[in-house]
Design a protein around this motif. Structure first.
Motif, mmCIF file in Angstrom:
data_model
loop_
_atom_site.group_PDB
_atom_site.id
_atom_site.type_symbol
_atom_site.label_atom_id
_atom_site.label_comp_id
_atom_site.label_asym_id
_atom_site.label_seq_id
_atom_site.Cartn_x
_atom_site.Cartn_y
_atom_site.Cartn_z
ATOM 1 N N VAL A 179 0.775 -0.993 0.145
ATOM 2 C CA VAL A 179 0.457 -0.154 -0.145
ATOM 3 C C VAL A 179 1.415 1.079 0.192
ATOM 4 O O VAL A 179 0.528 1.895 -0.999
ATOM 5 C CB VAL A 179 -1.057 0.032 1.353
ATOM 6 N N ASN A 180 2.037 1.389 0.496
ATOM 7 C CA ASN A 180 2.829 2.198 0.508
ATOM 8 C C ASN A 180 3.927 2.010 0.039
ATOM 9 O O ASN A 180 4.896 3.125 -0.380
ATOM 10 C CB ASN A 180 3.753 2.304 2.308
ATOM 11 N N GLY A 181 3.877 1.540 -1.270
ATOM 12 C CA GLY A 181 4.847 1.020 -2.102
ATOM 13 C C GLY A 181 4.731 0.720 -3.712
ATOM 14 O O GLY A 181 4.157 1.995 -3.683
ATOM 15 N N CYS A 182 4.376 -0.407 -4.240
ATOM 16 C CA CYS A 182 4.588 -0.105 -5.331
ATOM 17 C C CYS A 182 2.439 0.297 -5.711
ATOM 18 O O CYS A 182 2.777 0.489 -6.960
ATOM 19 C CB CYS A 182 4.909 -1.303 -6.274
ATOM 20 N N LEU A 183 1.873 -0.488 -5.357
ATOM 21 C CA LEU A 183 0.193 0.148 -5.206
ATOM 22 C C LEU A 183 0.144 1.772 -4.811
ATOM 23 O O LEU A 183 -0.798 2.460 -5.050
ATOM 24 C CB LEU A 183 0.230 -0.758 -3.901
ATOM 25 N N SER B 89 -2.103 -1.574 -9.983
ATOM 26 C CA SER B 89 -3.370 -2.366 -8.664
ATOM 27 C C SER B 89 -4.372 -2.611 -9.935
ATOM 28 O O SER B 89 -5.224 -2.872 -10.294
ATOM 29 C CB SER B 89 -4.056 -1.121 -7.576
ATOM 30 N N ALA B 90 -4.028 -1.251 -11.210
ATOM 31 C CA ALA B 90 -5.728 -1.251 -12.204
ATOM 32 C C ALA B 90 -4.967 -2.549 -13.756
ATOM 33 O O ALA B 90 -5.609 -2.781 -14.344
ATOM 34 C CB ALA B 90 -6.153 -0.444 -12.629
ATOM 35 N N LEU B 91 -3.856 -2.798 -13.604
ATOM 36 C CA LEU B 91 -2.827 -3.936 -14.631
ATOM 37 C C LEU B 91 -2.884 -2.986 -15.817
ATOM 38 O O LEU B 91 -2.814 -4.266 -16.816
ATOM 39 C CB LEU B 91 -3.444 -5.333 -14.392
ATOM 40 N N ALA B 92 -3.045 -1.302 -15.142
ATOM 41 C CA ALA B 92 -2.493 -0.539 -17.170
ATOM 42 C C ALA B 92 -1.094 -0.252 -17.137
ATOM 43 O O ALA B 92 -0.973 0.862 -17.334
ATOM 44 C CB ALA B 92 -3.701 0.415 -16.422
ATOM 45 N N ILE B 93 -0.457 -1.662 -16.723
ATOM 46 C CA ILE B 93 1.370 -1.485 -17.160
ATOM 47 C C ILE B 93 1.253 -0.636 -18.201
ATOM 48 O O ILE B 93 2.287 -0.342 -19.021
ATOM 49 C CB ILE B 93 1.565 -3.321 -17.168
ATOM 50 N N GLY B 94 0.211 -1.197 -19.584
ATOM 51 C CA GLY B 94 1.184 -0.876 -20.654
ATOM 52 C C GLY B 94 0.918 1.370 -20.590
ATOM 53 O O GLY B 94 1.351 1.606 -21.697
#
Length: 113
Positions: A9-13, A19-24
């Motif tokens: 929660v305090n890191g990558c998210l 979190s939305a899987l929108a890595i594009g």
């Protein structure tokens, strides 16, 4: 890099794209940063006191330059490369972004070694 992350929660998210899987989206940010570095390079050639203007909060001349070189064209060009080549004389060139990163971070990382 010495950063302690207690949980996701305090890191990558913290970045909604993970979190939305929108890595594009990440490659588009890189293209935008590379384009910005190239535009800044050429803007500095036409506006020698570019950095001083930014430090002083004086953006009128820079905005006018961007309007002339980029914004007024809208969808006129079939690609970013075509726009850059016509307006700046070359297509997207990663050299300017690499130079920017090298200048920005070289001293920082040399101090840590």
């Amino acid at each position: 890099i010495g950063v302690e992350v207690p949980d996701d929660v305090n890191g990558c998210l913290q970045d909604v794209h993970w979190s939305a899987l929108a890595i594009g989206y990440f490659p588009t940010y890189l293209l935008g940063s590379a384009t910005a570095a190239q535009l800044a390079h050429y803007c500095k050639q036409d506006i020698p006191d570019f950095d001083a203007k930014i430090e002083a909060g004086e953006f009128k001349e820079i905005k006018a330059w961007l309007t002339d070189k980029v914004h007024r064209h809208g969808r006129r060009y079939p690609s970013l490369d075509a726009l850059l080549e016509d307006q700046l004389g070359e297509p997207l060139n990663p050299k300017y972004f690499i130079d920017y990163l090298t200048t920005k971070y070289s001293d920082l990382y040399q101090q840590q070694c």
